[in-house]
Scaffold this motif. Structure first.
Motif: not given
Lengths: 277, 296
Positions: B89-90, B154-155, B158
């Motif tokens: 994600n990052e 991850e969600n 985000a």
């Protein structure tokens, strides 16, 4: 006092663009200055063409222009916060040093050139920790030192009286205007000398906007402020200099009162009068 | 025939009806399990070991195994999932390789658990010679868990607005510091939800464990804390039948006369365990969250 010269420059697409950009005389101290600054994203067409602007110390400069004119792109390049796929050519001179250079520590630059964004972005932390977080990440401070910094920066941002009794409350519980002033205080805590404001009041109601503007004018004596704004009245109210951007070019850069009363370039007068943009 | 107002009313009542049906099914299931199971639960049931051929066995070993396996598999999978999710994600660039990787993770999360179990059997139990053991079981569960956990963390990351990352960058804080001190704490409640969901799957998983953690339990000596002794409860190399596997086994083999009763009781215990774990995780998570974010 200000030397002026009229520049007519031809750019890539062979169109003659009429420009009028003042150059600060040596009497005026320069906080930051760009030389032939060119910015493009992902190798596409330039978002900003060769831009030469010098900003006077302890003054407020407004950057105005329609959406997509390159003014935010320009502002974001000044503290190197642009995205990874951005190509920057030319020089950004800060205290005589070109900071558009891979050897420059961009984290250090961002501490000295603070930035405030359009939407208030306090951390999901307490008011106190919002201000101390960036400080304590780099160095050790005693509790007293931190208390002092928190108080002085909140006072500078004109927020101290409203929050002094609830410093441990979440910053997200503040109103939009208060959040924006907290964000300004947070940037001030790092003792920068330049503040970049990217439409700092456009997400705020008129009253909060007023407060943010007052804060800006009060900060002028200690900081150099460069502010992007869509609000003509705001530019006219608070700034000493104004630069008008259009399609990636600086069309006119002059004292604010001149830009708003008798601009030299027709495009500027059209924009300021609200004929487009 | 109908005007917008009527259509709106009709649609809303339809949606309400569906929601009520789902709630009723859930209520029926939970109450059924609890009504049938709770009468079987006693201190003796929980605290005594199971019996192979006579009635009156307990579930103490299986209960312990379930909790031990859960903790061990979470210790292995949470750090890996966290690291992967932070990377994806990052830091991950948006290119074909990353999108293939993301798709692979999604495919992995829909892998049938019996396949994970067989893979664990071939690879860890036989090839690596771990045998039927808690270690094999928890690694198999990690395989089973990792895609879902990575995806949900991850969600969660985000969902934290980019404003927070910009704020960190504008203050000269590196991306990593921002992620650790700002993004992760802010995402904590939703990460905890992901962990709780993953734990629920682990607690209820049988197929992946039958071939890895085994279907038997050696007699345990609760006071033996030597991790290398085959009778020690904390020895990770011993076979360990969990509650879910126990329920499956006594129902399929039925060598004990009171299999129905024991599986009813075990089901209720399993359900209550999920509730307790859920509650505890949320309670602790909320405490940490409040401490790190000043509570809003």
């Amino acid at each position: 006092m200000v030397s002026r010269n009229k520049i007519v420059e031809s750019i890539k697409n062979e169109v003659e663009i009429e420009k009028y950009v003042i150059n600060l005389s040596s009497k005026h101290q320069r906080a930051i200055e760009t030389k032939d600054l060119t910015i493009s994203y992902n190798g596409k067409k330039n978002a900003l063409n060769k831009t030469n602007l010098a900003f006077e110390t302890n003054k407020i400069t407004s950057l105005i222009g329609a959406s997509g004119s390159g003014k935010s792109t320009f502002l974001r390049s000044l503290n190197l916060i642009h995205g990874e796929n951005t190509l920057i050519g030319g020089q950004i001179l800060y205290h005589g040093v070109n900071i558009n250079d891979p050897s420059i520590d961009k984290f250090e630059v961002r501490r000295r050139i603070g930035m405030v964004f359009q939407r208030p972005n306090p951390f999901a932390k307490s008011i106190y920790n919002n201000i101390t977080f960036a400080l304590t990440q780099r160095a050790k401070y005693t509790k007293n030192q931190l208390d002092e910094i928190v108080e002085s920066s909140l006072k500078q941002a004109a927020l101290w009286d409203q929050v002094k009794d609830e410093l441990n409350k979440s910053a997200l519980s503040l109103s939009g205007g208060q959040q924006q002033r907290l964000v300004i205080a947070r940037a001030l805590a790092l003792k920068p000398d330049i503040l970049l404001l990217d439409e700092p009041a456009s997400a705020l109601d008129p009253k909060s906007t007023m407060q943010v503007e007052e804060t800006m004018v009060n900060l002028k004596k200690d900081y150099t402020i460069i502010v992007v704004t869509h609000n003509m009245q705001q530019a006219a109210r608070v700034s000493d200099y104004t630069a008008f951007f259009h399609m990636g070019n600086v069309i006119e850069y002059d004292l604010t009162r001149k830009i708003f009363t008798r601009p030299k370039v027709k495009l500027t007068s059209d924009y300021v009068a609200g004929n487009f943009g | 025939m109908f005007n917008s107002k009527q259509i709106n009313k009709l649609a809303i009542s339809f949606i309400y009806a569906i929601a009520i049906i789902v709630a009723l099914i859930l209520l029926f299931l939970v109450s059924n399990i609890l009504i049938n199971g709770i009468p079987e639960i006693s201190w003796k049931f929980i605290a005594s070991p199971s019996k192979t051929f006579e009635a009156g066995g307990g579930i103490s070993v299986q209960l312990f195994n379930t909790i031990y396996l859960l903790i061990l598999s979470m210790i292995i999978s949470i750090p890996i999932a966290l690291g992967a999710a932070i990377y994806l994600n990052e830091y991950a660039p948006k290119n074909d390789f990353i999108s293939v990787l993301k798709t692979a993770i999604e495919v992995l999360s829909s892998l049938p658990s019996i396949v994970v179990g067989l893979f664990g059997f071939m690879f860890f139990v036989l090839k690596f010679n771990f045998g039927f053991s808690i270690l094999s079981g928890s690694i198999a569960l990690t395989f089973f868990n990792l895609p879902l956990l990575t995806r949900s963390i991850e969600n969660s990351l985000a969902a934290i607005p980019n404003l927070q990352r910009e704020a960190g960058a504008a203050l000269g804080i590196s991306r990593f510091e921002t992620v650790i001190h700002v993004i992760l704490p802010a995402a904590l409640p939703s990460i905890i939800t992901g962990i709780v969901l993953a734990s629920g799957r682990v607690l209820g998983e049988a197929a992946a464990l039958i071939f890895t953690a085994g279907q038997s339990s050696p007699n345990l000596d609760w006071l033996n804390l030597n991790p290398f002794s085959p009778h020690s409860p904390i020895n990770p190399m011993r076979p360990a039948e969990t509650l879910a596997v126990h329920i499956w086994k006594i129902n399929s083999e039925a060598t004990i006369p009171d299999a129905t009763k024991i599986s009813a009781g075990s089901s209720a215990v399993l359900l209550i365990l999920v509730f307790i774990f859920n509650f505890l995780a949320r309670y602790l998570g909320n405490k940490i969250y409040k401490k790190m974010t000043a509570g809003k």
